[in-house]
Design an enzyme around this catalytic site. Structure first.
Site, PDB file in Angstrom:
ATOM      1  N   GLN A 101       0.841  -1.198   0.000  1.00  0.00           N
ATOM      2  CA  GLN A 101       0.000   0.000   0.000  1.00  0.00           C
ATOM      3  C   GLN A 101       0.876   1.248   0.000  1.00  0.00           C
ATOM      4  O   GLN A 101       1.731   1.415   0.870  1.00  0.00           O
ATOM      5  CB  GLN A 101      -0.930   0.035   1.209  1.00  0.00           C
ATOM      6  CG  GLN A 101      -1.933   1.188   1.130  1.00  0.00           C
ATOM      7  CD  GLN A 101      -2.717   1.378   2.414  1.00  0.00           C
ATOM      8  OE1 GLN A 101      -2.142   1.724   3.434  1.00  0.00           O
ATOM      9  NE2 GLN A 101      -4.021   1.165   2.351  1.00  0.00           N
ATOM     10  N   TYR A 182      -5.839  10.755   4.777  1.00  0.00           N
ATOM     11  CA  TYR A 182      -4.513  11.048   4.254  1.00  0.00           C
ATOM     12  C   TYR A 182      -4.608  11.860   2.961  1.00  0.00           C
ATOM     13  O   TYR A 182      -5.673  12.351   2.598  1.00  0.00           O
ATOM     14  CB  TYR A 182      -3.725   9.748   4.092  1.00  0.00           C
ATOM     15  CG  TYR A 182      -3.515   9.063   5.429  1.00  0.00           C
ATOM     16  CD1 TYR A 182      -3.000   9.767   6.516  1.00  0.00           C
ATOM     17  CD2 TYR A 182      -3.865   7.729   5.624  1.00  0.00           C
ATOM     18  CE1 TYR A 182      -2.827   9.158   7.756  1.00  0.00           C
ATOM     19  CE2 TYR A 182      -3.702   7.115   6.858  1.00  0.00           C
ATOM     20  CZ  TYR A 182      -3.181   7.835   7.916  1.00  0.00           C
ATOM     21  OH  TYR A 182      -3.023   7.238   9.146  1.00  0.00           O
ATOM     22  N   GLY A 313      -8.722  -7.036   9.634  1.00  0.00           N
ATOM     23  CA  GLY A 313      -7.542  -6.449  10.234  1.00  0.00           C
ATOM     24  C   GLY A 313      -7.097  -7.143  11.498  1.00  0.00           C
ATOM     25  O   GLY A 313      -6.236  -8.014  11.479  1.00  0.00           O
TER      26      GLY A 313
END
Length: 359
Positions: A101, A182, A313
């Site tokens: 990523q 972000y 996750g």
């Protein structure tokens, strides 16, 4: 057929055929070296989880400007490439697939945490009104520097360079981080982007940077090795996408679909109508992350057709043999939150597998 049975069928993802529809979500672990080279235990950590259909590695900065947190990895120098090569080789030796990523944090940074110690960059000179952990403790995040048009072009080039470096390091592809407050999402949000040029104002302008990044990466390494992660409606990092948020994502996904990317990875924040609309606008694979999904609902989005794959996750973090435990209805280890960021093998590579637990 149970909900879970669907998750164990093969799936096409760009140029790859995955053995199952379970994905390891990207999770920051802050265990890289000071220069951004992945840490010594990273290859073992990821290889332990290679039985999932796809691993999406932790957020990895494409440049000095892209780093926000302490000891996160990079993928833009020769040392970074060599470090990631150990990881991809270890994963492939176990039969797994791994995308790296690419995460540019934008304003979510502090000069003390970056190699060049410079002011962070963002669409506009607006601070997120939050704090960040640094080597000297928590500090207020300072006001970032607004990117010039020339800076934006260089940032697109940085993503292109990092994508090529990831492939050179043996990655099967890259996922562009367009979520979680972000840089890319900062361009989407009117409260973080007050530009009056071609990158601000209208939906078309606020999505332009994300589309340019996706196009550049796809041109560099192939659309079938390029993906992007989105989090519609997320407020992380002080983001407020405003009243046009849903329309922005409908437009963005339709435009990205034209590029033929390997997949989009969407964090479902509760808007079922929008999620269905995005599914309808996307012809390639769709990975869905539904935070807090209970175990008995694993496989539900694949079974319904809303998603092609599902991402997890903390359960994967704490259970290297997540796939085996699901197949056997075995109990799961509980994640130790105190070891999420930084540290040693504890809470990283020492979670017991089912066979070890039985023994």
């Amino acid at each position: 057929m149970t909900l879970r049975t669907h998750t164990f069928t093969p799936a096409r993802l760009g140029r790859h055929v995955l053995p199952n529809r379970l994905v390891m979500s990207p999770m920051t672990r802050s265990r890289a070296r000071q220069d951004g080279t992945p840490g010594e235990l990273a290859a073992e950590y990821y290889a332990q989880r290679a039985s999932l259909g796809l691993i999406v590695a932790e957020g990895t900065q494409p440049s000095d400007d892209g780093q926000g947190y302490l000891t996160t990895p990079g993928i833009y120098t020769a040392a970074h490439i060599a470090g990631w090569k150990k990881i991809t080789t270890a994963v492939h030796d176990k039969g797994g697939r791994i995308f790296i990523q690419l995460m540019h944090v934008g304003r979510m940074s502090h000069p003390d945490n970056t190699p060049h110690h410079r002011q962070a960059v963002a669409p506009s000179a607006i601070a997120p009104a939050s704090q960040m952990f640094t080597a000297t403790g928590m500090q207020d995040i300072p006001v970032p520097r607004a990117l010039s048009a020339e800076d934006i072009g260089q940032t697109v080039a940085d993503f292109r360079h990092a994508a090529r470096a990831a492939i050179k390091a043996g990655a099967d592809g890259v996922e562009i981080h367009g979520a979680n407050g972000y840089l890319l999402q900062q361009f989407f949000a009117p409260n973080a982007n007050t530009r009056t040029d071609q990158y601000g104002g209208s939906i078309e302008n606020r999505t332009r940077f994300a589309i340019e990044v996706a196009k550049a990466v796809a041109e560099e390494i192939g659309a079938d090795r390029t993906a992007i992660r989105l989090s519609p409606g997320s407020t992380l990092g002080g983001i407020d996408e405003g009243t046009s948020s849903s329309d922005l994502y409908r437009y963005l996904v339709a435009e990205l679909d034209k590029l033929g990317l390997a997949y989009i990875h969407v964090i479902h924040n509760g808007d079922d109508i929008l999620m269905a609309d995005l599914r309808a606008r996307w012809k390639q694979a769709l990975i869905l992350n539904r935070p807090g999904r209970p175990r008995d609902q694993i496989g539900g989005d694949v079974a319904s057709g809303l998603a092609d794959l599902e991402a997890y996750g903390q359960m994967v973090l704490a259970n290297p043999d997540f796939v085996v435990r699901l197949k056997n209805d075995a109990p799961m280890n509980t994640a130790d939150r105190t070891t999420f960021f930084g540290g040693t093998a504890q809470g990283y590579t020492d979670y017991p597998a089912l066979v070890a637990t039985a023994a």
